[in-house]
Each structure stands twice: as structure tokens, then as C-alpha cells.
Enzyme design. Structure first.
Site, PDB file in Angstrom:
ATOM      1  N   ARG A  88      50.872  65.212  38.148  1.00  0.00           N
ATOM      2  CA  ARG A  88      49.416  65.372  38.290  1.00  0.00           C
ATOM      3  C   ARG A  88      49.040  66.832  38.470  1.00  0.00           C
ATOM      4  O   ARG A  88      47.887  67.197  38.299  1.00  0.00           O
ATOM      5  CB  ARG A  88      48.908  64.563  39.488  1.00  0.00           C
ATOM      6  CG  ARG A  88      48.974  63.067  39.273  1.00  0.00           C
ATOM      7  CD  ARG A  88      48.002  62.339  40.180  1.00  0.00           C
ATOM      8  NE  ARG A  88      47.766  60.991  39.703  1.00  0.00           N
ATOM      9  CZ  ARG A  88      48.506  59.946  40.048  1.00  0.00           C
ATOM     10  NH1 ARG A  88      49.516  60.086  40.864  1.00  0.00           N
ATOM     11  NH2 ARG A  88      48.234  58.753  39.573  1.00  0.00           N
ATOM     12  N   ARG A 158      32.623  46.650  42.448  1.00  0.00           N
ATOM     13  CA  ARG A 158      33.389  47.384  43.463  1.00  0.00           C
ATOM     14  C   ARG A 158      32.813  48.789  43.581  1.00  0.00           C
ATOM     15  O   ARG A 158      32.354  49.372  42.602  1.00  0.00           O
ATOM     16  CB  ARG A 158      34.864  47.486  43.058  1.00  0.00           C
ATOM     17  CG  ARG A 158      35.585  46.147  43.008  1.00  0.00           C
ATOM     18  CD  ARG A 158      37.064  46.365  42.786  1.00  0.00           C
ATOM     19  NE  ARG A 158      37.313  47.563  41.980  1.00  0.00           N
ATOM     20  CZ  ARG A 158      38.380  48.324  42.072  1.00  0.00           C
ATOM     21  NH1 ARG A 158      39.328  48.031  42.916  1.00  0.00           N
ATOM     22  NH2 ARG A 158      38.526  49.383  41.304  1.00  0.00           N
TER      23      ARG A 158
END
Ligand code: ZN
Length: 219
Positions: A88, A158
């Protein structure tokens, strides 16, 4: 063949990773899974990681890399891997390169699942879940009734799938990932960009084609 996957949250990377791994005959390695397995099995590195986790600290990159090295040398992964979510940041890319070099290997390709931000917002904000039985739905509107027999719940979105929350996650991805791809380009890695819009089987076909050097788009 060791392949690093990149893709925005919602690009379908999690769906594609196991399909690619199966087609290539190598396992998928995802940092979270590999870490949990090492802790469960109580390997030396796993116990080291557990000590950090028990204190509520982040496990340092060096410990994670040690665990990745164990995983990359074991079983089918000794022949190659599909690395999902392993890189990442640029230091993680450098660390992975060091580990692979130690095993006489390298990242053979960086596969980028390309998709428009607006398409992702459309995809994710179109997801709802029943507030009672948790059944997930796509293409339904929040507030509609759950259609599971016997359930009287209502569909809700959500919080993570709220358009603003999605744009936020996309901005974080852009900020973190763009420099990593630049680093790979600078190191002469092969970067294959795959159009991630379409049926999952179609996207898998494109990805395999791009790895073969056919189809896909250049960097
Ligand atoms: Zn329900």
C-alpha cells in the site's frame, strides 16, 4: 509468477484475486490472512506480531515482511503468488522487493484494476443491507422492505457506502497508491492496467490476457 494487485476500494479486486490465483495455479496471499494464520500457528514471526497486537500496537512493516517471507517460501506459494493488499506504500513495495530478491524472485507484474471514481460511487452506494437479518442487496433503495420470507426488516445503507465516505476512501487510495505505482514504473516493473468494468468473468479474462502481454492497456 508473483503478481501484485492494485485497485481502488470497490474495484472488485477481492473478487478477482482468487479467480486469477486459480487460473495461474498459485495461492492468493493477503496481508491480513497471512498475519492471522501466522499468529494462529504460533510461528516465531507470528508470536512476534501477536505481542504487538496484544499491546494494541500496529504490527511494524519489518515483522509483516518476515511473515510474508515465511508465507512466500511455503507450499504452493514457493512457485508464485497473487499478492492482494500486500503493498500500500512505497516502503512496503521496497520491503517486498527485498524479500522476493532473497528468494531469487521478483514482482513479475503489477496488475491495476482500473475504474472511474463515479462508477465506484454508483456501485457501492447501490448496496443496501437489511437492518434485521443483514441480507445484502444491490439495486434496491434504502427504506424498502426486506424480501426474505418472514423478515420484517428494512433496507439501510452502511455508513461506509455513503457517497461521501466512499469519495474519502478513494482520495486516501489515490494519495497512497499513486506514488507506489510511480515507484514500480521507476524500477522497470511491468504494469498492466485492466478495465475493471464488466462481468467478473470478463474482467478475469482481460486480466489474464494482460498478464500474457495481450489485451489490457499500457501504463
Ligand atoms: Zn431481512
Amino acid at each position: 509468477m508473483d503478481i501484485v494487485l492494485f485497485g481502488k476500494p470497490g474495484a472488485g479486486k477481492g473478487t478477482q484475486a482468487p479467480k486469477l490465483a486459480q487460473a495461474l495455479g498459485v495461492p492468493t496471499l493477503a496481508t491480513g490472512d497471512v498475519l492471522r494464520a501466522a499468529v494462529r500457528e504460533g510461528t516465531r514471526r507470528g508470536l512476534e506480531a501477536k505481542a504487538y497486537m496484544d499491546r494494541g500496537d500496529l504490527v511494524p512493516d519489518e515483522v509483516i515482511l518476515g511473515i510474508m517471507q515465511e508465507a512466500l517460501s511455503a507450499g504452493d506459494a514457493a512457485r508464485g503468488s497473487v499478492l492482494d493488499g500486500v503493498v500500500r506504500t512505497t516502503p512496503q513495495a521496497e520491503g517486498l522487493e527485498r524479500v522476493l530478491r532473497g528468494l531469487g524472485r521478483k514482482v513479475d507484474a503489477v496488475l491495476v484494476f482500473d475504474i472511474d471514481d463515479e462508477e465506484i460511487v454508483r456501485r457501492l452506494s447501490g448496496r443496501t443491507v437489511c437492518d434485521t437479518c443483514q441480507t445484502p442487496y444491490t439495486g434496491r433503495t434504502a427504506g424498502e422492505a426486506c424480501t426474505r420470507p418472514g423478515c420484517t426488516g428494512k433496507l439501510v445503507r452502511r455508513k461506509d457506502d455513503d457517497p461521501e465516505a466512499i469519495r474519502n476512501r478513494l482520495a486516501v487510495y489515490q494519495r497512497q497508491t499513486a506514488p507506489v505505482l510511480d515507484w514500480y514504473r521507476g524500477n522497470g516493473a511491468r504494469i498492466a492496467v485492466v478495465d475493471a468494468v464488466g462481468a467478473p468473468e470478463e474482467v478475469t479474462r482481460r486480466a489474464l490476457g494482460a498478464l500474457d502481454g495481450k489485451g489490457g492497456k499500457g501504463p
